[in-house]
Scaffold this active site. Structure first.
Site, PDB file in Angstrom:
ATOM      1  NE  ARG A 233       6.899  -5.867 108.305  1.00  0.00           N
ATOM      2  CZ  ARG A 233       6.723  -6.213 109.619  1.00  0.00           C
ATOM      3  NH1 ARG A 233       7.552  -6.083 110.342  1.00  0.00           N
ATOM      4  NH2 ARG A 233       5.411  -6.354 110.250  1.00  0.00           N
TER       5      ARG A 233
ATOM      6  CB  THR B  14       9.464  -2.054 117.317  1.00  0.00           C
ATOM      7  OG1 THR B  14       8.557  -3.238 116.984  1.00  0.00           O
ATOM      8  CG2 THR B  14       9.778  -1.451 116.110  1.00  0.00           C
TER       9      THR B  14
ATOM     10  CG  ASN C 217       5.850  -9.320 115.988  1.00  0.00           C
ATOM     11  OD1 ASN C 217       5.319  -8.245 115.881  1.00  0.00           O
ATOM     12  ND2 ASN C 217       5.414 -10.605 115.764  1.00  0.00           N
TER      13      ASN C 217
ATOM     14  CG  ASP D 119       3.457  -8.260 112.495  1.00  0.00           C
ATOM     15  OD1 ASP D 119       2.896  -8.520 113.646  1.00  0.00           O
ATOM     16  OD2 ASP D 119       4.288  -7.470 112.302  1.00  0.00           O
TER      17      ASP D 119
ATOM     18  CB  SER E  12       5.128  -2.961 109.334  1.00  0.00           C
ATOM     19  OG  SER E  12       5.690  -2.153 110.207  1.00  0.00           O
ATOM     20  CB  SER E  13       1.789  -0.056 112.828  1.00  0.00           C
ATOM     21  OG  SER E  13       0.722  -0.371 112.678  1.00  0.00           O
TER      22      SER E  13
ATOM     23  N   GLY F 297       6.080   0.467 119.260  1.00  0.00           N
ATOM     24  CA  GLY F 297       4.730   0.520 119.947  1.00  0.00           C
ATOM     25  C   GLY F 297       3.743  -0.229 119.271  1.00  0.00           C
ATOM     26  N   GLY F 298       3.846  -1.141 118.273  1.00  0.00           N
ATOM     27  CA  GLY F 298       2.803  -1.637 117.547  1.00  0.00           C
ATOM     28  C   GLY F 298       1.818  -0.662 117.036  1.00  0.00           C
TER      29      GLY F 298
END
Length: 578
Positions: free
Chosen positions: A116, A389, A409, A431, A460-461, A480-481
């Protein structure tokens, strides 16, 4: 340890003591303990063939090319990720970061790779505010101030060094060749460039790379990326030093500073990709290996599955099944961003969130025939990553597995290309909770746990996951966020129910994230009777355009059959068994 109000009031002293004793898999700061990870016996069976599912056929083919050279799933993952950086820059790239769950077949070792991005040391919240104190969305999303220090190059080097079979030069060779010799951009990339046209024009290096006579690439016209090819060659030749130090680093910092950013050579030189213990949860006889913080996704998925483990979903009618799944989603989203952040900076009550006792308490608050308004639950403040993403899934002939989700992002990240490098930078700074209690670009709020600090990873997801059963295995993930979490969850549930890779990726989707208090519904997800029953329970159903780009690989160990499937919503993806 902080507990939600509704649970604190209902906990008995005995239950509380059981919970505190039971949670032994995590350190005091909330990080998973590597030593506490339990690995099953290594799988003795080999698939004998390999399967890759990614968002672009060139990337899938690059992975298979590296496998044919004698590489394993981890070498192939490097090839796929680097090729996506070239052919799918709207979604991922070496100017961004990734999260990966890897499974090594020979000894059953599971590991999470955290590549990340991090905040530069000089990050200052004031840079993301207008003079009146309101959020400056442009600074957070466009240009060099929006970019975190990239993690993808370091993550690829780490994977090659510790898990690959081939030299990095061989794994990066397909991406370098495609960037140097050219490729035909697909409709998704051409449309993304057209969508971001005005912002790309703001930065000379961005316009030079992505626009021809001030227009996006034309269909059928070969497109080359020689500067990114040179940067990838530097990484291939020098590893981390080829990106984070030396000539490339100097060019990155010079370009960022010239455009008003605050990167330093020390920021780049100090970046480190990290190995962490993954989150592991058992559900209906399957072992789900998923992402720990700084991903919020794995915690939420585990919490949801723990809640759902108390219900017989397969015996329910469609409306009742959706009702319980949505209520579990609501409660997990209530929790996950209230508590979670970078484990190197934030103490997190993961023992609590992942405890089956905690799930029992949450389950008791779900009424069998009525929706729980989110306003009835304690307030949570969530911050989510962007929608643009990518994810790919790999199983090789020996049974090694890689689930990797990568991102820059928002569409085409910051739209800022660092001159002389070909590197399109991310806009991951958005984010962070840059402005407390103010929504980010996706209308979601932020908490103190996700506040920006120099060297800190933003939440993050991303939820790359591996699902291992007695007879069947799946590697799964999606962009997909905030919907990444629910997509992967629904994919896991469908896989556990016995469905194929093609069926899993094609399923119509629904999503609830606590706030706003609506159920997003893809057209065709519910039949009229189910929609009417859910509405009667108190749910607000909100139609939404199709979302996600799931890529799934499955292995049926009874028949020794591999399957690979890419989301049919996006025709440029390719799932391929070879």
């Amino acid at each position: 340890m902080r507990f939600p109000l509704t649970w604190r009031l209902s906990l008995s002293p005995v239950l509380l003591s059981l919970l505190l004793v039971a949670g032994s898999a995590f350190a005091a700061d909330g990080t998973p303990k590597a030593a506490a990870t339990v690995h099953p016996s290594p799988m003795q069976q080999r698939p004998g063939r390999a399967a890759i599912a990614s968002a672009n056929f060139l990337a899938t083919n690059a992975g298979h090319e590296v496998l044919a050279r004698g590489g394993n799933a981890f070498d192939a993952a490097i090839a796929v990720a680097a090729t996506l950086s070239v052919v799918e820059p709207e979604s991922s790239g070496i100017g961004g970061g990734f999260m990966a769950v890897l499974h090594r077949a020979k000894d059953g070792h599971d590991v999470f790779i955290d590549a990340r991005e991090i905040a530069p040391a000089a990050v200052d919240r004031k840079d993301y505010l207008h003079a009146d104190g309101s959020p400056n969305r442009d600074a957070a999303l466009k240009g060099p101030l929006s970019a975190g220090i990239p993690g993808e190059p370091a993550g690829l080097v780490l994977i090659a060094r510790r898990y690959g079979r081939l030299p990095l030069q061989q794994s990066l060779a397909p991406a370098i060749r495609i960037a140097r010799d050219g490729f035909l951009p697909d409709a998704r990339l051409r449309n993304a460039i057209a969508e971001q046209h005005k912002d790309l024009q703001r930065w000379p290096a961005s316009a030079a790379k992505y626009l021809s006579n001030d227009k996006p690439p034309a269909e059928g016209v070969l497109w080359r990326d020689p500067e990114q090819a040179r940067t990838l060659q530097m990484i291939a030749a020098h590893g981390d030093d080829g990106f984070y130090r030396g000539e490339t680093a100097a060019r990155l910092v010079a370009a960022v500073k010239a455009a008003g950013g605050n990167w330093t050579l020390a920021d780049l030189a100090s970046y480190e990709a990290k190995e962490r213990a993954p989150i592991v949860v058992n559900y209906r006889g399957y072992r789900i290996v998923t992402a720990p913080p700084p991903s919020s996704g794995g915690v939420a998925i585990a919490e949801i599955l723990n809640i759902l483990s108390g219900f017989e979903l397969t015996r329910m009618d469609p409306a009742q099944r959706v009702h319980y799944i949505v209520e579990a989603m609501r409660r997990a989203f209530r929790d996950h961003n209230d508590y979670l952040g970078d484990p190197d900076f934030v103490q997190m009550p993961l023992d609590m969130l992942l405890s089956p006792f905690y799930a029992d308490g949450l389950r008791q608050g779900i009424l069998p025939d009525k929706a729980t308004p989110s306003s009835m639950l304690p307030r949570a403040e969530a911050a989510e990553p962007g929608m643009h993403t990518t994810h790919f899934s790999i199983i090789d002939a020996d049974g090694n597995m890689a689930a990797i989700t990568s991102t820059v992002n928002y569409t085409m990240g910051s739209t800022f290309v660092a001159a002389g490098t070909g590197v399109l930078l991310n806009d991951e700074m958005d984010d962070f909770a840059l402005v407390p209690n103010k929504p980010n670009v996706y209308g979601l709020l932020g908490s103190a746990a996700n506040a920006p600090e120099g060297g800190k990873r933003m939440l993050s997801s991303m939820s790359p996951s591996i699902v291992i059963g007695a007879d069947r295995v799946a590697v799964i993930g999606s962009p997909g966020g905030s919907t990444i979490i629910t997509q992967v969850l629904e994919g896991i549930l469908h896989f556990v129910d016995g469905e194929s890779a093609q069926q899993i990726t094609a399923h119509k989707r629904f999503h609830h994230q606590y706030l706003p208090d609506v159920v997003n519904v893809e057209d065709g997800a519910f039949d009229p009777a189910t929609s009417a029953a859910l509405t009667k329970m108190g749910y607000k159903l909100e139609p939404r355009e199709p979302w996600g780009f799931m890529n799934v690989v499955t292995w049926d160990r009874k028949t020794n059959k591999l399957d690979a499937a890419s989301d049919p919503r996006r025709p440029s993806g390719l799932g391929k068994v070879q």
